[in-house]
Write a protein that holds these residues in place. Structure first.
Motif, PDB file in Angstrom:
ATOM      1  N   PRO A  35       2.984  18.232 -52.925  1.00  0.00           N
ATOM      2  CA  PRO A  35       4.221  18.705 -52.308  1.00  0.00           C
ATOM      3  C   PRO A  35       4.363  18.210 -50.863  1.00  0.00           C
ATOM      4  O   PRO A  35       3.418  18.291 -50.073  1.00  0.00           O
ATOM      5  CB  PRO A  35       4.089  20.221 -52.366  1.00  0.00           C
ATOM      6  CG  PRO A  35       3.277  20.452 -53.610  1.00  0.00           C
ATOM      7  CD  PRO A  35       2.259  19.329 -53.598  1.00  0.00           C
ATOM      8  N   GLY A  36       5.526  17.659 -50.564  1.00  0.00           N
ATOM      9  CA  GLY A  36       5.834  17.163 -49.228  1.00  0.00           C
ATOM     10  C   GLY A  36       5.318  15.770 -48.923  1.00  0.00           C
ATOM     11  O   GLY A  36       5.702  15.183 -47.916  1.00  0.00           O
TER      12      GLY A  36
ATOM     13  N   PRO B 123       9.585  19.174 -51.187  1.00  0.00           N
ATOM     14  CA  PRO B 123       8.741  19.981 -50.294  1.00  0.00           C
ATOM     15  C   PRO B 123       7.834  20.996 -50.986  1.00  0.00           C
ATOM     16  O   PRO B 123       6.728  21.258 -50.508  1.00  0.00           O
ATOM     17  CB  PRO B 123       9.754  20.703 -49.403  1.00  0.00           C
ATOM     18  CG  PRO B 123      10.970  19.848 -49.436  1.00  0.00           C
ATOM     19  CD  PRO B 123      11.002  19.240 -50.801  1.00  0.00           C
ATOM     20  N   THR B 124       8.273  21.547 -52.116  1.00  0.00           N
ATOM     21  CA  THR B 124       7.489  22.606 -52.766  1.00  0.00           C
ATOM     22  C   THR B 124       7.037  22.242 -54.181  1.00  0.00           C
ATOM     23  O   THR B 124       6.609  23.106 -54.936  1.00  0.00           O
ATOM     24  CB  THR B 124       8.298  23.918 -52.834  1.00  0.00           C
ATOM     25  OG1 THR B 124       9.491  23.684 -53.598  1.00  0.00           O
ATOM     26  CG2 THR B 124       8.656  24.410 -51.437  1.00  0.00           C
ATOM     27  N   ARG B 125       7.152  20.963 -54.549  1.00  0.00           N
ATOM     28  CA  ARG B 125       6.785  20.510 -55.896  1.00  0.00           C
ATOM     29  C   ARG B 125       5.991  19.216 -55.806  1.00  0.00           C
ATOM     30  O   ARG B 125       6.276  18.367 -54.956  1.00  0.00           O
ATOM     31  CB  ARG B 125       8.044  20.238 -56.726  1.00  0.00           C
ATOM     32  CG  ARG B 125       8.917  21.447 -56.987  1.00  0.00           C
ATOM     33  CD  ARG B 125       8.331  22.414 -57.997  1.00  0.00           C
ATOM     34  NE  ARG B 125       8.042  21.825 -59.283  1.00  0.00           N
ATOM     35  CZ  ARG B 125       8.911  21.758 -60.288  1.00  0.00           C
ATOM     36  NH1 ARG B 125      10.131  22.253 -60.167  1.00  0.00           N
ATOM     37  NH2 ARG B 125       8.558  21.206 -61.445  1.00  0.00           N
TER      38      ARG B 125
ATOM     39  N   ASN C  66      13.691  15.835 -44.284  1.00  0.00           N
ATOM     40  CA  ASN C  66      14.336  17.143 -44.428  1.00  0.00           C
ATOM     41  C   ASN C  66      15.839  17.059 -44.617  1.00  0.00           C
ATOM     42  O   ASN C  66      16.489  18.095 -44.773  1.00  0.00           O
ATOM     43  CB  ASN C  66      13.975  18.030 -43.242  1.00  0.00           C
ATOM     44  CG  ASN C  66      12.520  18.451 -43.277  1.00  0.00           C
ATOM     45  OD1 ASN C  66      11.950  18.680 -44.345  1.00  0.00           O
ATOM     46  ND2 ASN C  66      11.898  18.527 -42.104  1.00  0.00           N
TER      47      ASN C  66
END
Length: 132
Positions: free
Chosen positions: A45-46, A99-101, A130
């Protein structure tokens, strides 16, 4: 037919190519006259590539997770399993995980005596990332 038994360890993606934790498994690297190589790239993630370009284009095929990609000057696009992305020859771009995967894709590149598979450029800033 030629079977190559898995003997290459998973490689950690170099810091001068990636931001975050990235792991690479070699899939195909046939000898000349073949120009194609393929790698299974695992983005935590990220994590993401730096800006880069390919003289002979690049195709990526998302196998799992949720990712992001962007060509220079374009919008950030969400990519999911089954999506295929063609980055045109010399098109500056980046790709990586949301970001979260996590995101895993098969990266297919070409190279020859006159053209390297990739030219690495600057890191993707947090502001650029972002925008998604």
């Amino acid at each position: 037919m030629h079977i190559v038994r898995s003997s290459i360890d998973t490689a950690k993606g170099p810091k001068d190519w990636f931001t975050g934790d990235v792991y690479i498994d070699a899939v195909a690297a046939a000898p000349a006259p073949s120009r194609v190589s393929a790698n299974l790239v695992h983005f935590m993630p990220g994590a993401r590539t730096h800006w880069h370009r390919h003289a002979l284009s690049q195709s990526v095929f998302v196998t799992e997770g949720v990712g992001l990609c962007q060509r220079r000057g374009g919008p950030v696009e969400v990519i999911r399993p089954g999506d295929r992305v063609l980055f045109e020859a010399n098109e500056e771009h980046w790709h990586g995980a949301a970001p979260t995967r996590l995101m895993v894709h098969l990266a297919i590149n070409e190279a020859d005596d006159d053209n390297a598979a990739v030219e690495w450029l600057s890191p993707v800033t947090d502001d650029e990332y972002n925008q998604a």
